[in-house]
Design a protein around this motif. Structure first.
Motif, short mmCIF file in Angstrom:
data_model
loop_
_atom_site.label_atom_id
_atom_site.label_comp_id
_atom_site.label_asym_id
_atom_site.label_seq_id
_atom_site.Cartn_x
_atom_site.Cartn_y
_atom_site.Cartn_z
N PHE A 30 31.12 -0.14 -5.86
CA PHE A 30 30.77 0.37 -4.54
C PHE A 30 29.32 0.84 -4.47
O PHE A 30 28.73 0.90 -3.39
N ALA A 31 28.72 1.16 -5.61
CA ALA A 31 27.40 1.78 -5.65
C ALA A 31 26.32 0.97 -4.93
O ALA A 31 25.49 1.53 -4.21
N SER A 32 26.34 -0.32 -5.11
CA SER A 32 25.29 -1.13 -4.48
C SER A 32 25.53 -1.34 -2.98
O SER A 32 24.65 -1.83 -2.28
N LEU A 33 26.69 -0.96 -2.49
CA LEU A 33 27.03 -1.17 -1.08
C LEU A 33 26.75 0.03 -0.19
O LEU A 33 26.72 -0.11 1.03
N VAL A 34 26.57 1.19 -0.79
CA VAL A 34 26.37 2.39 0.02
C VAL A 34 24.89 2.70 0.17
O VAL A 34 24.06 2.23 -0.62
N GLU A 35 24.59 3.51 1.16
CA GLU A 35 23.20 3.91 1.37
C GLU A 35 22.69 4.68 0.16
O GLU A 35 23.44 5.36 -0.53
N LEU A 66 28.76 2.33 -16.34
CA LEU A 66 27.49 3.01 -16.09
C LEU A 66 26.37 2.03 -15.71
O LEU A 66 25.55 2.34 -14.85
N VAL A 67 26.34 0.87 -16.32
CA VAL A 67 25.24 -0.07 -16.09
C VAL A 67 25.13 -0.47 -14.62
O VAL A 67 24.02 -0.48 -14.07
N LYS A 71 21.77 0.20 -12.38
CA LYS A 71 21.01 -0.87 -11.74
C LYS A 71 20.85 -0.66 -10.24
O LYS A 71 19.97 -1.26 -9.63
N SER A 72 21.69 0.19 -9.64
CA SER A 72 21.65 0.34 -8.19
C SER A 72 20.86 1.56 -7.72
O SER A 72 20.71 1.76 -6.53
N VAL A 73 20.37 2.37 -8.65
CA VAL A 73 19.62 3.57 -8.25
C VAL A 73 18.14 3.38 -8.52
O VAL A 73 17.74 2.49 -9.25
N LYS A 74 17.34 4.27 -7.92
CA LYS A 74 15.90 4.25 -8.18
C LYS A 74 15.64 4.57 -9.65
O LYS A 74 16.41 5.28 -10.29
N LYS A 75 14.55 4.03 -10.15
CA LYS A 75 14.18 4.21 -11.56
C LYS A 75 14.13 5.69 -11.94
O LYS A 75 14.56 6.08 -13.02
N GLU A 76 13.61 6.53 -11.04
CA GLU A 76 13.51 7.96 -11.32
C GLU A 76 14.90 8.58 -11.52
O GLU A 76 15.10 9.38 -12.44
N ILE A 77 15.86 8.21 -10.70
CA ILE A 77 17.23 8.72 -10.84
C ILE A 77 17.84 8.22 -12.14
O ILE A 77 18.51 8.97 -12.85
N PHE A 78 17.61 6.96 -12.44
CA PHE A 78 18.11 6.41 -13.71
C PHE A 78 17.57 7.22 -14.89
O PHE A 78 18.32 7.67 -15.74
#
Length: 178
Positions: A30-35, A66-67, A71-78
């Motif tokens: 679901f992560a890549s589908l939400v805002e 986790l991967v 992959k779906s968050v900004k680099k800073e959040i990662f």
């Protein structure tokens, strides 16, 4: 956003570990589908929470899924929130969680900055090769090539190359414990 409350309810089901594991799988897909805001405020925080679950299967499942979230968050959040979760779980006291961490190491490395790779992941890989569990060591052997491939454009640590070459030596059997 109608499904997110249902997933969150599963994530907070303290009675059934299968519900929490299912929630992790659903959050991952679901992560890549939400805002982006929902991803960072809700999904990342749920992953952080579930990574501390007392049930080993939930922590292992956190590593497995986790991967996709990374992959779906900004680099800073990662780098500031999710990478520390991965790193912590890579040192879990249960070998199954550590083995899952080895299995996603190439994927984590691929999305990591060169600094994270050189400062943390190479040493983490070396730790996996010395793990008390033969299953973790075997996974480290299996994922060495894919891990080295993620070090593109970086000098490759000589000990990794040496370890890779020595894997074919029949006199070198490091799978004696567990």
């Amino acid at each position: 956003m109608y499904i997110l409350p249902i997933i969150l309810e599963l994530a907070h089901d303290n009675e059934e570990e299968e519900s929490r594991c299912l929630a992790l799988q659903l959050l991952s897909h679901f992560a890549s589908l939400v805002e982006e805001d929902y991803r960072e405020m809700i999904i990342v925080n749920e992953i952080i929470s579930l990574s501390d679950d007392p049930v080993l299967n939930v922590r292992r499942t956190t590593v497995v899924f986790l991967v996709n979230i990374c992959k779906s968050v900004k680099k800073e959040i990662f780098e500031t929130k999710l990478f520390p979760i991965y790193y912590k779980l890579a040192y879990d006291n249960v070998w199954g969680v550590r083995k899952a961490a080895v299995e996603i190491l190439p994927d984590i490395s691929d999305i990591s900055s060169p600094e994270l790779r050189s400062q943390h992941l190479i040493e983490l890989y070396k730790k996996f090769t010395q793990d008390a569990s033969k299953w973790v060591k075997m996974a480290a052997h299996q994922y060495l090539g894919p891990f080295i491939a993620t070090l593109k454009g970086q000098p490759i640590d000589k000990s990794l190359v040496s370890y890779y070459i020595s894997m074919g030596d029949p006199r070198r059997n490091s799978f004696n414990s567990d």
